[in-house]
Design an enzyme around this catalytic site. Sequence first.
Site, PDB file in Angstrom:
ATOM      1  N   PRO A  61      -6.861  10.719 -11.673  1.00  0.00           N
ATOM      2  CA  PRO A  61      -6.513  10.775 -10.240  1.00  0.00           C
ATOM      3  C   PRO A  61      -6.946   9.566  -9.413  1.00  0.00           C
ATOM      4  O   PRO A  61      -6.511   9.427  -8.269  1.00  0.00           O
ATOM      5  CB  PRO A  61      -7.231  12.032  -9.727  1.00  0.00           C
ATOM      6  CG  PRO A  61      -7.995  12.601 -10.845  1.00  0.00           C
ATOM      7  CD  PRO A  61      -7.805  11.773 -12.057  1.00  0.00           C
ATOM      8  N   GLU A  62      -7.778   8.700  -9.933  1.00  0.00           N
ATOM      9  CA  GLU A  62      -8.258   7.579  -9.119  1.00  0.00           C
ATOM     10  C   GLU A  62      -7.138   6.588  -8.816  1.00  0.00           C
ATOM     11  O   GLU A  62      -6.287   6.319  -9.651  1.00  0.00           O
ATOM     12  CB  GLU A  62      -9.408   6.844  -9.819  1.00  0.00           C
ATOM     13  CG  GLU A  62     -10.617   7.711 -10.125  1.00  0.00           C
ATOM     14  CD  GLU A  62     -11.304   8.254  -8.883  1.00  0.00           C
ATOM     15  OE1 GLU A  62     -10.971   7.829  -7.762  1.00  0.00           O
ATOM     16  OE2 GLU A  62     -12.177   9.128  -9.054  1.00  0.00           O
ATOM     17  N   PHE A  64      -5.363   2.903  -7.195  1.00  0.00           N
ATOM     18  CA  PHE A  64      -5.322   1.485  -7.545  1.00  0.00           C
ATOM     19  C   PHE A  64      -6.582   0.734  -7.114  1.00  0.00           C
ATOM     20  O   PHE A  64      -7.138  -0.060  -7.869  1.00  0.00           O
ATOM     21  CB  PHE A  64      -4.094   0.870  -6.865  1.00  0.00           C
ATOM     22  CG  PHE A  64      -3.813  -0.550  -7.206  1.00  0.00           C
ATOM     23  CD1 PHE A  64      -3.741  -0.973  -8.522  1.00  0.00           C
ATOM     24  CD2 PHE A  64      -3.577  -1.479  -6.200  1.00  0.00           C
ATOM     25  CE1 PHE A  64      -3.447  -2.291  -8.843  1.00  0.00           C
ATOM     26  CE2 PHE A  64      -3.280  -2.798  -6.504  1.00  0.00           C
ATOM     27  CZ  PHE A  64      -3.221  -3.211  -7.820  1.00  0.00           C
ATOM     28  N   LEU A 301      -3.348   1.810   8.095  1.00  0.00           N
ATOM     29  CA  LEU A 301      -3.408   3.197   8.559  1.00  0.00           C
ATOM     30  C   LEU A 301      -3.139   4.112   7.364  1.00  0.00           C
ATOM     31  O   LEU A 301      -1.993   4.339   6.987  1.00  0.00           O
ATOM     32  CB  LEU A 301      -2.356   3.380   9.651  1.00  0.00           C
ATOM     33  CG  LEU A 301      -2.432   4.632  10.518  1.00  0.00           C
ATOM     34  CD1 LEU A 301      -3.785   4.745  11.212  1.00  0.00           C
ATOM     35  CD2 LEU A 301      -1.320   4.594  11.563  1.00  0.00           C
ATOM     36  N   ARG A 302      -4.223   4.587   6.785  1.00  0.00           N
ATOM     37  CA  ARG A 302      -4.079   5.447   5.597  1.00  0.00           C
ATOM     38  C   ARG A 302      -3.792   6.852   6.075  1.00  0.00           C
ATOM     39  O   ARG A 302      -4.477   7.380   6.965  1.00  0.00           O
ATOM     40  CB  ARG A 302      -5.392   5.381   4.810  1.00  0.00           C
ATOM     41  CG  ARG A 302      -5.426   6.172   3.525  1.00  0.00           C
ATOM     42  CD  ARG A 302      -4.621   5.511   2.410  1.00  0.00           C
ATOM     43  NE  ARG A 302      -5.075   6.007   1.116  1.00  0.00           N
ATOM     44  CZ  ARG A 302      -4.722   7.196   0.638  1.00  0.00           C
ATOM     45  NH1 ARG A 302      -3.905   7.974   1.323  1.00  0.00           N
ATOM     46  NH2 ARG A 302      -5.189   7.598  -0.525  1.00  0.00           N
ATOM     47  N   ASP A 379       1.166  -5.903   1.338  1.00  0.00           N
ATOM     48  CA  ASP A 379       0.615  -5.327   2.579  1.00  0.00           C
ATOM     49  C   ASP A 379      -0.828  -5.795   2.808  1.00  0.00           C
ATOM     50  O   ASP A 379      -1.206  -6.177   3.914  1.00  0.00           O
ATOM     51  CB  ASP A 379       0.633  -3.794   2.499  1.00  0.00           C
ATOM     52  CG  ASP A 379       1.905  -3.187   3.097  1.00  0.00           C
ATOM     53  OD1 ASP A 379       2.664  -3.915   3.760  1.00  0.00           O
ATOM     54  OD2 ASP A 379       2.116  -1.971   2.912  1.00  0.00           O
TER      55      ASP A 379
HETATM   56  N1  LIG Z   1       2.144  -0.238   0.432  1.00  0.00           N
HETATM   57  C1  LIG Z   1       1.110   0.486   0.867  1.00  0.00           C
HETATM   58  N2  LIG Z   1       0.604   1.429   0.061  1.00  0.00           N
HETATM   59  C2  LIG Z   1      -0.449   2.136   0.512  1.00  0.00           C
HETATM   60  C3  LIG Z   1      -1.022   1.918   1.779  1.00  0.00           C
HETATM   61  N3  LIG Z   1      -2.047   2.771   1.920  1.00  0.00           N
HETATM   62  C4  LIG Z   1      -2.118   3.472   0.798  1.00  0.00           C
HETATM   63  N4  LIG Z   1      -1.150   3.107  -0.068  1.00  0.00           N
HETATM   64  C5  LIG Z   1      -0.875   3.642  -1.409  1.00  0.00           C
HETATM   65  O1  LIG Z   1      -1.775   4.689  -1.670  1.00  0.00           O
HETATM   66  C6  LIG Z   1      -2.790   4.256  -2.544  1.00  0.00           C
HETATM   67  C7  LIG Z   1      -4.116   4.572  -1.890  1.00  0.00           C
HETATM   68  O2  LIG Z   1      -5.048   4.835  -2.813  1.00  0.00           O
HETATM   69  P1  LIG Z   1      -6.218   3.826  -3.137  1.00  0.00           P
HETATM   70  O3  LIG Z   1      -5.669   2.520  -3.515  1.00  0.00           O
HETATM   71  O4  LIG Z   1      -7.071   4.494  -4.116  1.00  0.00           O
HETATM   72  O5  LIG Z   1      -6.997   3.591  -1.794  1.00  0.00           O
HETATM   73  P2  LIG Z   1      -7.692   4.656  -0.823  1.00  0.00           P
HETATM   74  O6  LIG Z   1      -6.949   4.470   0.461  1.00  0.00           O
HETATM   75  O7  LIG Z   1      -9.143   4.472  -0.773  1.00  0.00           O
HETATM   76  O8  LIG Z   1      -7.457   6.089  -1.401  1.00  0.00           O
HETATM   77  P3  LIG Z   1      -8.402   6.868  -2.463  1.00  0.00           P
HETATM   78  O9  LIG Z   1      -9.266   5.864  -3.163  1.00  0.00           O
HETATM   79  O10 LIG Z   1      -7.418   7.533  -3.379  1.00  0.00           O
HETATM   80  O11 LIG Z   1      -9.197   7.852  -1.695  1.00  0.00           O
HETATM   81  C8  LIG Z   1      -2.627   2.772  -2.726  1.00  0.00           C
HETATM   82  O12 LIG Z   1      -2.993   2.306  -3.992  1.00  0.00           O
HETATM   83  C9  LIG Z   1      -1.155   2.573  -2.446  1.00  0.00           C
HETATM   84  O13 LIG Z   1      -0.405   2.852  -3.607  1.00  0.00           O
HETATM   85  C10 LIG Z   1      -0.448   0.913   2.598  1.00  0.00           C
HETATM   86  O14 LIG Z   1      -0.879   0.640   3.694  1.00  0.00           O
HETATM   87  N5  LIG Z   1       0.613   0.230   2.090  1.00  0.00           N
END
Ligand SMILES: Nc1nc2c(ncn2[C@@H]2O[C@H](COP(=O)(O)OP(=O)(O)OP(=O)(O)O)[C@@H](O)[C@H]2O)c(=O)[nH]1
Length: 437
Positions: A61-62, A64, A301-302, A379
């Site tokens: 589940p982790e 990128f 903006l997550r 991004d």
């Molecule tokens: N293109 C894009 N993808 C995003 C954005 N925010 C989140 N994502 C997608 O959602 C994923 C978010 O997971 P993570 O990379 O683990 O980063 P995080 O925001 O800390 O989320 P967690 O670690 O899962 O809690 C990213 O790898 C992207 O695939 C954004 O602003 N732009």
Amino acid sequence: MAEQKQPGLSFNALLFYSALFSSASALGSEHDAFRAGNPTSSPVAATARDVRYLLYDVNPPEGFNLRRDVYIRMASLLKTLRKQGDWVLVLPPWGRLYHWQSPDVHQVRIPWAEFFSLTSLQTNVPVIEYEEFIAESGGPFIDQVLVMQNYAEGWTEGKWEEKVDERPCIDRLMYTKDKQGYYRGWFWGYEETRALNVTCLSAQGHASILAPFLQENITATSVLLDRAETVLHDHYAGKDYWDTRRSMVFAKHLRVIGDQFRAKYLNSTDEKDHTPYNEDWTRMRAKLGSAKGGPYLGVHLRRKDFIWGHRDDVPSLKGAVKKIRSLMKKNKLENVFVATDADEEEMAKLRKMLPEMVRYEPSWEDLELLKDGGVAIIDQWICAHSRYFIGTSVSTFSFRIHEEREILGFDPKTTYNRFCGDSEKECEQPTHWKIVY
Ligand SMILES: Nc1nc2c(ncn2[C@@H]2O[C@H](COP(=O)(O)OP(=O)(O)OP(=O)(O)O)[C@@H](O)[C@H]2O)c(=O)[nH]1
Ligand SMILES: *[C@@H]1O[C@H](CO)[C@@H](O)[C@H](O)[C@H]1NC(C)=O
Ligand SMILES: *[C@@H]1O[C@H](CO)[C@@H](O)[C@H](O)[C@H]1NC(C)=O
Ligand SMILES: *[C@@H]1O[C@H](CO)[C@@H](O)[C@H](O)[C@H]1NC(C)=O
């Protein structure tokens, strides 16, 4: 750094030549006999040099950006291992990530070179792609899988100590034995890959505590550490951390697309923004505050899982827009670039409230080529070049942008900012981690 410099390409060339010219004879062990039966194999290559391969994988589940962090821990372990032996790190192919949901885009078995500059990584530690490992090591076989886990008994007497022990597996194994007695598992979508042995390893502590165990108690040539996130950083934000982080240079084609977008839509170029970039990360040493950044506010903006239930440190869309407007005014910026994973419904609302916002929106053809990972990097790259950045609380995606801006030499005041929840009382801002060169 200079003394650690590993010329990347010639490193692989070396392996190649040692395979060609080695005269080592066939080997006795069962594993090697098995490998020797594979016509494309070169089992002598590894043995001639006594190369050992460190592979790793992360809890499915982790996302990128946490995986990028685990790479830093493994690179650190590899450096420790290399003090005593000729170890090489095998890069786990990208794919099947929970967040990478774009339909109809093939997203497994993605090599690291699609997202990162391999030669840059290799200047830090010797790394190879998984397919190179298969070619070089004699086939899709991994000698030993060690599934990392905590201790069943927890911390003894509540006392923290660093330790490693082979233990019975606590969770159900994600590997099953096939008819020939080999272990089958996910292995990044490489269905033909087999492991010869799978055992569990309880570990608690920093990554390099595994080194003595791997050197002394494991004789296998290739070792896969599964659940590698179980171990901690050797020294978070220390020199070694930053060397590895700086070596994680984004692939050039992604940076070029980001730069073109900046120039076309945001009036932003490295020259005007004082963000000169050097392909050779070892020469990249921007002074804090030297970067000006492009004339736009950068926003990460997550949304998605960050707004489901748990978080009072994440704003409503309305709250976010209010903050964005106030920052644009304060910093005299007319443009705003928004990176977000918001779903379509939220996106429509956001666009209505903030019609002037600029986003990077790939066509389907671009998406197919770049994949969700490449789009996320673009991004991040654009956010990293903004005059002022604001991210989302405890998002590893935002943290990686902080680091990128630190590398580019931005004033920390313009980087370590996050949105606050609408009714969050003490809205603590992110920590400034200074680069150690
Ligand atoms: N293109 C894009 N993808 C995003 C954005 N925010 C989140 N994502 C997608 O959602 C994923 C978010 O997971 P993570 O990379 O683990 O980063 P995080 O925001 O800390 O989320 P967690 O670690 O899962 O809690 C990213 O790898 C992207 O695939 C954004 O602003 N732009
Ligand atoms: C599997 O690995 C463990 C730990 O190294 C070892 O004790 C065991 O003998 C191995 N089993 C086989 C079948 O090689
Ligand atoms: C190696 O295994 C032996 C026997 O199980 C154990 O006593 C020793 O502590 C192990 N060494 C390391 C470095 O884990
Ligand atoms: C782009 O930025 C420069 C200053 O760096 C400014 O002079 C110029 O007017 C800007 N162009 C646009 C279209 O905003």
